[in-house]
Design a protein around this motif. Structure first.
Motif, mmCIF file in Angstrom:
data_model
loop_
_atom_site.group_PDB
_atom_site.id
_atom_site.type_symbol
_atom_site.label_atom_id
_atom_site.label_comp_id
_atom_site.label_asym_id
_atom_site.label_seq_id
_atom_site.Cartn_x
_atom_site.Cartn_y
_atom_site.Cartn_z
ATOM 1 N N SER A 1 3.254 -1.812 4.137
ATOM 2 C CA SER A 1 3.069 -0.398 3.826
ATOM 3 C C SER A 1 4.086 0.459 4.575
ATOM 4 C CB SER A 1 1.657 0.058 4.199
ATOM 5 O OG SER A 1 1.468 1.396 3.756
ATOM 6 N N ASN A 2 4.610 1.418 3.851
ATOM 7 C CA ASN A 2 5.427 2.464 4.469
ATOM 8 C C ASN A 2 4.702 3.772 4.158
ATOM 9 O OD1 ASN A 2 7.390 4.188 5.431
ATOM 10 N ND2 ASN A 2 8.710 3.965 3.624
ATOM 11 N N PRO A 3 3.628 4.057 4.910
ATOM 12 C CA PRO A 3 2.795 5.213 4.545
ATOM 13 C C PRO A 3 3.448 6.532 4.958
ATOM 14 C CG PRO A 3 1.999 4.243 6.571
ATOM 15 C CD PRO A 3 3.160 3.388 6.128
ATOM 16 N N GLY B 1 8.242 1.296 -5.699
ATOM 17 C CA GLY B 1 8.053 -0.165 -5.750
ATOM 18 C C GLY B 1 9.133 -0.904 -4.973
ATOM 19 N N CYS B 2 9.972 -0.163 -4.246
ATOM 20 C CA CYS B 2 11.160 -0.789 -3.634
ATOM 21 C C CYS B 2 10.814 -1.912 -2.661
ATOM 22 C CB CYS B 2 12.045 0.258 -2.971
ATOM 23 S SG CYS B 2 11.261 1.107 -1.599
ATOM 24 N N LEU B 3 9.763 -1.748 -1.869
ATOM 25 C CA LEU B 3 9.459 -2.787 -0.878
ATOM 26 C C LEU B 3 8.945 -4.056 -1.569
ATOM 27 C CD1 LEU B 3 7.660 -0.696 1.904
ATOM 28 C CD2 LEU B 3 10.035 -1.451 1.858
ATOM 29 N N GLN C 1 3.464 14.490 -0.667
ATOM 30 C CA GLN C 1 2.372 13.515 -0.581
ATOM 31 C C GLN C 1 2.844 12.187 0.022
ATOM 32 O OE1 GLN C 1 -1.019 12.769 -3.747
ATOM 33 N NE2 GLN C 1 0.815 11.705 -4.371
ATOM 34 N N ALA C 2 4.145 11.881 -0.158
ATOM 35 C CA ALA C 2 4.690 10.621 0.352
ATOM 36 C C ALA C 2 5.273 10.775 1.755
ATOM 37 C CB ALA C 2 5.782 10.114 -0.589
ATOM 38 N N LEU C 3 5.341 12.019 2.241
ATOM 39 C CA LEU C 3 5.990 12.261 3.535
ATOM 40 C C LEU C 3 4.998 12.498 4.670
ATOM 41 C CD1 LEU C 3 8.799 14.853 2.589
ATOM 42 C CD2 LEU C 3 9.144 12.461 3.223
ATOM 43 N N LEU D 1 0.841 -1.201 0.000
ATOM 44 C CA LEU D 1 0.000 0.000 0.000
ATOM 45 C C LEU D 1 0.877 1.252 0.000
ATOM 46 C CD1 LEU D 1 -2.591 -1.232 2.674
ATOM 47 C CD2 LEU D 1 -2.981 -0.999 0.208
ATOM 48 N N GLY D 2 0.782 2.055 -1.046
ATOM 49 C CA GLY D 2 1.635 3.235 -1.199
ATOM 50 C C GLY D 2 3.000 2.810 -1.683
ATOM 51 N N THR D 3 3.031 2.223 -2.858
ATOM 52 C CA THR D 3 4.247 1.522 -3.322
ATOM 53 C C THR D 3 5.385 2.454 -3.723
ATOM 54 O OG1 THR D 3 4.903 -0.395 -4.653
ATOM 55 C CG2 THR D 3 3.604 1.286 -5.780
ATOM 56 N N GLY D 4 5.093 3.685 -4.104
ATOM 57 C CA GLY D 4 6.152 4.636 -4.486
ATOM 58 C C GLY D 4 6.998 4.095 -5.621
HETATM 59 N N1 GLN Z 1 6.851 2.121 -0.430
HETATM 60 C C1 GLN Z 1 7.781 3.146 -0.780
HETATM 61 C C2 GLN Z 1 8.958 3.145 0.177
HETATM 62 O O1 GLN Z 1 8.935 2.508 1.173
HETATM 63 C C3 GLN Z 1 7.117 4.513 -0.820
HETATM 64 C C4 GLN Z 1 6.587 4.950 0.512
HETATM 65 C C5 GLN Z 1 5.941 6.320 0.476
HETATM 66 O O2 GLN Z 1 5.820 6.934 -0.599
HETATM 67 N N2 GLN Z 1 5.545 6.800 1.626
HETATM 68 O O3 GLN Z 1 9.950 3.785 -0.032
#
Ligand code: GLN
Length: 287
Positions: A192-194, A131-133, A214-216, A126-129
Motif C-alpha cells: 500500500s502507498n496510502p 494500479g502502478c504498484l 483523496q490520494a494525497l 490497498l489504494g491501487t490508484g
Molecule cells: N498505489 C498508487 C501509487 O502508488 C496510488 C496511491 C495513492 O493513490 N495514494 O501510486
C-alpha cells in the motif's frame, strides 16, 4: 496531412524549450520533445530521428497550447496522460495519483524478500490508484495473481485500463472497496502507498493542484490511513505473508510503532534513492 502547409517540427523545439526554461521547468528540452511527440502522436525517439517531421497548422496550435499548460505548471504526465513507472507506461488522469520514482523502493523491497520469481504469489494492493504498484509486481512475477482495491471508482477504471493495455488483465482484478472492506481472502503480499500527507505539510503546487486530494492527504497528522490499514493486516496476511507500506519522510518510526502495537513484526525499513526511509515491511510473528 497537407504537406504544402506543413512546417518542420524541429523549428518549434528551441522556442518551446526556452519558454519552459524561463518558467523554471527542469529538463526543458526533454519536456518539449515529449510534448511534441504527444502532439504528433509519435515516439520520443522519432522526434530525434526524423528530420523530415512536420507539423500541420492544427498541430502547431495544439503544441503551443500544451506548452502553455506546462508553463502554467500542469504536470507533463497530466498533459500527455501517461507516466513511466518501473519501466512501464501507465495511463494517468486527474483521478489518479501520479506514480513517483520513490515508490519503486516498495517494488524492490518485495523482490528482495521474494526472490523466487516463479512463485504463484497472491498480492493485495490497498489504494491501487493507477494500479502502478500491483501491475509492476505482476510484471516481475508471471505466476502471481493480484487484487487492487480503491475507494475511487474513477481510479479503478484507470487501473483496469492499465492492466488491459499492459497485458496483465488475466492476472488481476480490481474492486471498489474502502481498504479491505469487501475482501475475505488472505494474501502472501500486501502492498500500500496510502495517502500520508498531513494537513499542515507544504507540498509543491503541481502536486496540490493536479493530484487527487483523496490520494494525497491522510488526515490531520497524515497517519489516518495507517490507523485504518495496520489493524487489518493480521486478518488478511497469510501466516507466511508480508506487508509493505510506503511512508512519508519522517513517518517510518511511528508506523513501525503502530505495527508493533498490532503484534506485527518489523522485517525492515527500506530507504529510497535519497536515503529517506520510504517503506516499512512487516509480517506476523511466528509463534
Ligand atoms: N498505489 C498508487 C501509487 O502508488 C496510488 C496511491 C495513492 O493513490 N495514494 O501510486
Amino acid at each position: 496531412m497537407n504537406v504544402s502547409n506543413a512546417i518542420n517540427a524541429s523549428a518549434f523545439l528551441k522556442p518551446s524549450a526556452e519558454k519552459l526554461m524561463t518558467a523554471g521547468i527542469d529538463n526543458p528540452w526533454r519536456e518539449s520533445r515529449l510534448l511534441l511527440a504527444h502532439v504528433v502522436g509519435q515516439s520520443y525517439e522519432a522526434i530525434f530521428s526524423d528530420p523530415q517531421l512536420t507539423l500541420t497548422e492544427e498541430q502547431i496550435k495544439h503544441f503551443s497550447n500544451v506548452c502553455e499548460r506546462r508553463v502554467q505548471r500542469e504536470p507533463l504526465s497530466k498533459i500527455i496522460g501517461q507516466r513511466e513507472f518501473w519501466g512501464l507506461e501507465f495511463k494517468v488522469t486527474k483521478d489518479t495519483l501520479d506514480p513517483r520514482p520513490d515508490s519503486e523502493t516498495l517494488i524492490e523491497a518485495v523482490i528482495s524478500n521474494f526472490p523466487n520469481r516463479a512463485q504463484p504469489l497472491k498480492i493485495l494492493d490497498l489504494g491501487t490508484g493507477s494500479g502502478c504498484l500491483l501491475l509492476s509486481l505482476l510484471s516481475e512475477y508471471p505466476n502471481a495473481w493480484g487484487v487492487g482495491v480503491d475507494k475511487s471508482e474513477a481510479a479503478i477504471y484507470i487501473a483496469r485500463y492499465n492492466a488491459k493495455v499492459l497485458g496483465f488483465e488475466d492476472q488481476c482484478a480490481f474492486a471498489l472497496s474502502d481498504w479491505t472492506q469487501t475482501l475475505l481472502d488472505k494474501f502472501d503480499v500486501i502492498i500500500s502507498n496510502p495517502p500520508y500527507i498531513g494537513k499542515t505539510e507544504s507540498i509543491g503546487v503541481e502536486t496540490f493542484d493536479y493530484d487527487p486530494h483523496q490520494a494525497l492527504f491522510g488526515g490531520e497528522d497524515g497517519f489516518d490511513c495507517y490507523r485504518q490499514i495496520i489493524p487489518q493486516l493480521p486478518h488478511f496476511l497469510d501466516p507466511k505473508g508480508m506487508a509493505f507500506l510506503e511512508v512519508g519522510k519522517g513517518q517510518a518510526a511511528k508506523v513501525c510503532e503502530m505495527a508493533s502495537n498490532q503484534k506485527l513484526n518489523i522485517i525492515d525499513v527500506y530507504k529510497d534513492l535519497a536515503q529517506i526511509e520510504r517503506v516499512v515491511g512487516v509480517n506476523l510473528f511466528s509463534s
